[in-house]
Design a protein around this motif. Structure first.
Motif, PDB file in Angstrom:
ATOM      1  N   LEU A 135      -3.373  -9.426  -5.699  1.00 30.44           N
ATOM      2  CA  LEU A 135      -2.903  -8.788  -4.471  1.00 30.44           C
ATOM      3  C   LEU A 135      -3.056  -7.286  -4.557  1.00 30.44           C
ATOM      4  O   LEU A 135      -2.701  -6.670  -5.561  1.00 30.44           O
ATOM      5  CB  LEU A 135      -1.422  -9.120  -4.232  1.00 30.44           C
ATOM      6  N   THR A 136      -3.580  -6.709  -3.483  1.00 25.38           N
ATOM      7  CA  THR A 136      -3.560  -5.267  -3.287  1.00 25.38           C
ATOM      8  C   THR A 136      -2.907  -5.028  -1.931  1.00 25.38           C
ATOM      9  O   THR A 136      -3.319  -5.624  -0.930  1.00 25.38           O
ATOM     10  CB  THR A 136      -4.987  -4.683  -3.287  1.00 25.38           C
ATOM     11  N   ALA A 137      -1.871  -4.199  -1.890  1.00 25.35           N
ATOM     12  CA  ALA A 137      -1.196  -3.850  -0.644  1.00 25.35           C
ATOM     13  C   ALA A 137      -1.452  -2.379  -0.353  1.00 25.35           C
ATOM     14  O   ALA A 137      -1.289  -1.535  -1.232  1.00 25.35           O
ATOM     15  CB  ALA A 137       0.302  -4.123  -0.753  1.00 25.35           C
ATOM     16  N   VAL A 138      -1.847  -2.107   0.860  1.00 28.45           N
ATOM     17  CA  VAL A 138      -2.214  -0.752   1.257  1.00 28.45           C
ATOM     18  C   VAL A 138      -1.386  -0.350   2.481  1.00 28.45           C
ATOM     19  O   VAL A 138      -1.371  -1.069   3.484  1.00 28.45           O
ATOM     20  CB  VAL A 138      -3.722  -0.674   1.600  1.00 28.45           C
ATOM     21  N   GLY A 139      -0.714   0.786   2.384  1.00 28.82           N
ATOM     22  CA  GLY A 139      -0.018   1.337   3.531  1.00 28.82           C
ATOM     23  C   GLY A 139      -0.996   2.117   4.400  1.00 28.82           C
ATOM     24  O   GLY A 139      -1.802   2.890   3.884  1.00 28.82           O
ATOM     25  N   VAL A 140      -0.956   1.861   5.696  1.00 29.20           N
ATOM     26  CA  VAL A 140      -1.877   2.512   6.626  1.00 29.20           C
ATOM     27  C   VAL A 140      -1.093   3.086   7.807  1.00 29.20           C
ATOM     28  O   VAL A 140       0.077   2.756   8.011  1.00 29.20           O
ATOM     29  CB  VAL A 140      -2.961   1.528   7.132  1.00 29.20           C
ATOM     30  N   THR A 141      -1.760   3.930   8.570  1.00 26.69           N
ATOM     31  CA  THR A 141      -1.093   4.525   9.726  1.00 26.69           C
ATOM     32  C   THR A 141      -1.462   3.862  11.043  1.00 26.69           C
ATOM     33  O   THR A 141      -0.783   4.077  12.048  1.00 26.69           O
ATOM     34  CB  THR A 141      -1.424   6.027   9.835  1.00 26.69           C
TER      35      THR A 141
END
Length: 134
Positions: free
Chosen positions: A107-113
């Motif tokens: 799993l890779t979790a990425v915060g985005v706008t």
């Protein structure tokens, strides 16, 4: 260039053609699935966050099934979350409904706008069964 072996989920081909991308491509025994969001049949975002996450997984599972696969075959997951600090707990309480038993995929979790009006997106790579490896 080699012809791409595209997988379309039932009933959504027009949506993908309108937006000019493939939902998934079979290659070398793997299925590469584009990011899936909690979109309704017309492509509009589901406004409720928990329902949006469930719908994203439902849309993902429809693609996996169309390829003869399932979430059990997923080996790598990337999720994108708008404002993860405030949304992560809500999202992550829905995930076990779809995730299955350990061992879990990477799993890779990425915060985005920004996610085009959505708050959650999931993309995966799955191993295809030998009979559908394409």
């Amino acid at each position: 260039m080699t012809q791409r072996d595209v997988v379309f989920p039932p009933g959504r081909q027009a949506l993908y053609q309108r937006n000019r991308y493939s939902p998934a491509i079979r290659a070398n025994g793997f299925l590469f699935v584009s990011g899936q969001v909690g979109s309704n049949a017309d492509g509009a975002p589901e406004p409720d966050l928990e329902a949006q996450v469930r719908l994203a997984f439902t849309n993902l599972n429809a693609i996996l099934a169309a390829a003869g696969s399932s979430f059990d075959e997923v080996i790598d997951v990337t999720v994108f979350i708008v404002d993860p600090e405030t949304r992560f707990e809500t999202i992550w309480k829905v995930v076990p409904e779809f995730w299955g038993q350990a061992p879990h995929p990477t799993l890779t979790a990425v915060g985005v706008t920004w996610l085009y009006g959505f708050d959650f997106e999931i993309k995966v790579i799955a191993k295809l069964p030998e009979s559908t490896a394409g």
